[in-house]
Design a protein around this motif. Sequence first.
Motif, short mmCIF file in Angstrom:
data_model
loop_
_atom_site.label_atom_id
_atom_site.label_comp_id
_atom_site.label_asym_id
_atom_site.label_seq_id
_atom_site.Cartn_x
_atom_site.Cartn_y
_atom_site.Cartn_z
N ASP A 203 1.08 6.24 -13.19
CA ASP A 203 2.15 5.92 -12.23
C ASP A 203 2.72 7.20 -11.61
OD1 ASP A 203 3.88 4.40 -10.70
OD2 ASP A 203 5.38 4.21 -12.29
N PRO A 204 1.87 8.02 -10.98
CA PRO A 204 2.31 9.32 -10.49
C PRO A 204 3.03 9.23 -9.15
CG PRO A 204 0.02 8.99 -9.92
CD PRO A 204 0.44 7.76 -10.69
N MET A 205 3.75 10.30 -8.80
CA MET A 205 4.31 10.45 -7.46
C MET A 205 3.37 11.24 -6.56
SD MET A 205 7.16 9.02 -6.55
CE MET A 205 7.85 10.09 -5.29
N LEU A 206 2.65 12.22 -7.14
CA LEU A 206 1.68 13.06 -6.43
C LEU A 206 2.33 13.92 -5.34
CD1 LEU A 206 -1.35 10.59 -6.07
CD2 LEU A 206 -0.88 12.25 -7.89
N THR A 207 3.60 14.24 -5.49
CA THR A 207 4.27 15.11 -4.54
C THR A 207 4.29 16.55 -5.07
OG1 THR A 207 6.36 14.45 -5.55
CG2 THR A 207 5.73 13.34 -3.51
N LEU A 234 4.24 5.13 -6.25
CA LEU A 234 3.57 5.32 -4.97
C LEU A 234 4.01 4.28 -3.95
CD1 LEU A 234 -0.05 6.14 -6.21
CD2 LEU A 234 1.55 7.75 -5.18
N ALA A 235 4.07 3.03 -4.39
CA ALA A 235 4.47 1.95 -3.47
C ALA A 235 5.92 2.11 -3.03
CB ALA A 235 4.27 0.60 -4.15
N ARG A 236 6.79 2.45 -3.95
CA ARG A 236 8.21 2.56 -3.63
C ARG A 236 8.51 3.71 -2.68
NH1 ARG A 236 8.86 0.94 -9.12
NH2 ARG A 236 8.93 3.13 -9.79
N SER A 237 7.65 4.72 -2.65
CA SER A 237 7.92 5.91 -1.83
C SER A 237 7.03 6.00 -0.59
CB SER A 237 7.71 7.17 -2.68
OG SER A 237 6.39 7.23 -3.19
N ALA A 238 6.26 4.94 -0.31
CA ALA A 238 5.27 5.00 0.77
C ALA A 238 5.90 5.14 2.15
CB ALA A 238 4.35 3.78 0.73
N GLY A 263 4.39 0.29 3.46
CA GLY A 263 4.33 1.52 4.23
C GLY A 263 3.04 2.29 4.08
N ALA A 264 2.08 1.74 3.34
CA ALA A 264 0.81 2.43 3.13
C ALA A 264 -0.10 2.27 4.34
CB ALA A 264 0.12 1.89 1.88
N THR A 265 -1.01 3.23 4.50
CA THR A 265 -2.06 3.16 5.51
C THR A 265 -3.35 2.78 4.82
OG1 THR A 265 -1.02 4.85 6.91
CG2 THR A 265 -3.37 4.47 7.22
N LEU A 266 -3.99 1.71 5.27
CA LEU A 266 -5.21 1.22 4.64
C LEU A 266 -6.43 1.75 5.39
CD1 LEU A 266 -3.14 -0.53 3.21
CD2 LEU A 266 -4.68 -2.49 3.49
N LEU A 267 -7.36 2.32 4.63
CA LEU A 267 -8.55 2.93 5.21
C LEU A 267 -9.80 2.26 4.63
CD1 LEU A 267 -7.52 6.72 4.95
CD2 LEU A 267 -7.15 5.13 6.85
N PRO A 268 -10.43 1.37 5.36
CA PRO A 268 -11.64 0.70 4.86
C PRO A 268 -12.82 1.67 4.82
CG PRO A 268 -11.20 0.07 7.14
CD PRO A 268 -10.04 0.90 6.71
#
Length: 364
Positions: A203-207, A234-238, A263-268
């Motif tokens: 459950d990282p933030m990756l910041t 990640l979802a809460r900070s997107a 708020g995420a960008t989806l990349l197929p």
Amino acid sequence: MSAEDARFMALALSLGRRGQGQCWPNPAVGCVLVREGRIVGRGRTAAGGRPHAETVALAQAGAAAHGATAYVSLEPCAHHGQTPPCAEALVAAGVARVVAPFRDSDRRVDGRGFDILRASGVAVQTGVMEAEAARDLAGFRLRVAEGRPRITLKLATSFDGRIATASGQSQWITGPQARRTVHALRARHDAVMVGAGTARADDPMLTARGMGVERQPVRVVVSRRLDLPPDSNLARSAHDVPLWLCHGPEIDTATAATWEAAGATLLPCEVRAGQLDPASVLKMLGARGLTSVLCEGGGALAASLLAHDAVDELVGFSAGLAIGAEGLPAIGALGLDALEAAPRFDLQEARPLAGDVMHRWTRA
């Protein structure tokens, strides 16, 4: 190459490095204006890619730029975008000489900046600190040449190459100084990438925290099915920090809508042999402007990138503890039968970090 040229080009390169991770899709460039041996202006490409380094340095120098030498860590741009070409700005300011390591291989420039300068009577010298500039701008040049960002694989492991115990406990294998160095690594990359397993388990933030960055790295998660917890950090900070999700073609519309609303960008991306194709993922990231990506695992993603010869640099943090064979390995199965087929890297540096060891390797 004179000692003076080397000195001021080294300064221009150091200014450019300060912008690494902040400037994509533009390169992180530095510029130093020198007149009669005195620095009259300096600048680097600003966060977000504008203004360019030359524009910043010229604004600082003002009238003192007339007759000066401009040391630029990449050929000045020649194309009209949000601002006029830097080559034309240097000519208009009356700069007498431009020193640069090499041409910009971007097809919009590709020697045209030098042509503009020479046609206006500005002396141009290239080849100054070329090797050093090539290292600094490797990600930008790789995206131009191959359409993909430069990949650094970072692993923090026990002495015996484990990233967690059998129960999944991983915090913390390495110490505070090693973790701070990882945040500095994140700050110098355009993006931080992990696999779905790491996103679920940690459950990282990756910041990049504690680095004072203006622009946080993009968080990239590689997840074929988008089977990620919608209530994660990640979802809460997107909406605040970019989150890009690389996924396969089979995700359902409800899942896609949930993540897009977050708020995420989806990349197929394409699927090959039952997993997301690394080449497709990296081409997608390159097409969106990323020049450098720090991959922080997990083991399956690391193995996939290594197996497809997509790792340009390894950065390891090794701690003085042993977890044992039942622990989680840092790299998943590579399917190697012969040692000769193993990916090889050359050691660039190794240094202690308050009880841990950092070692950095580049593609052989």
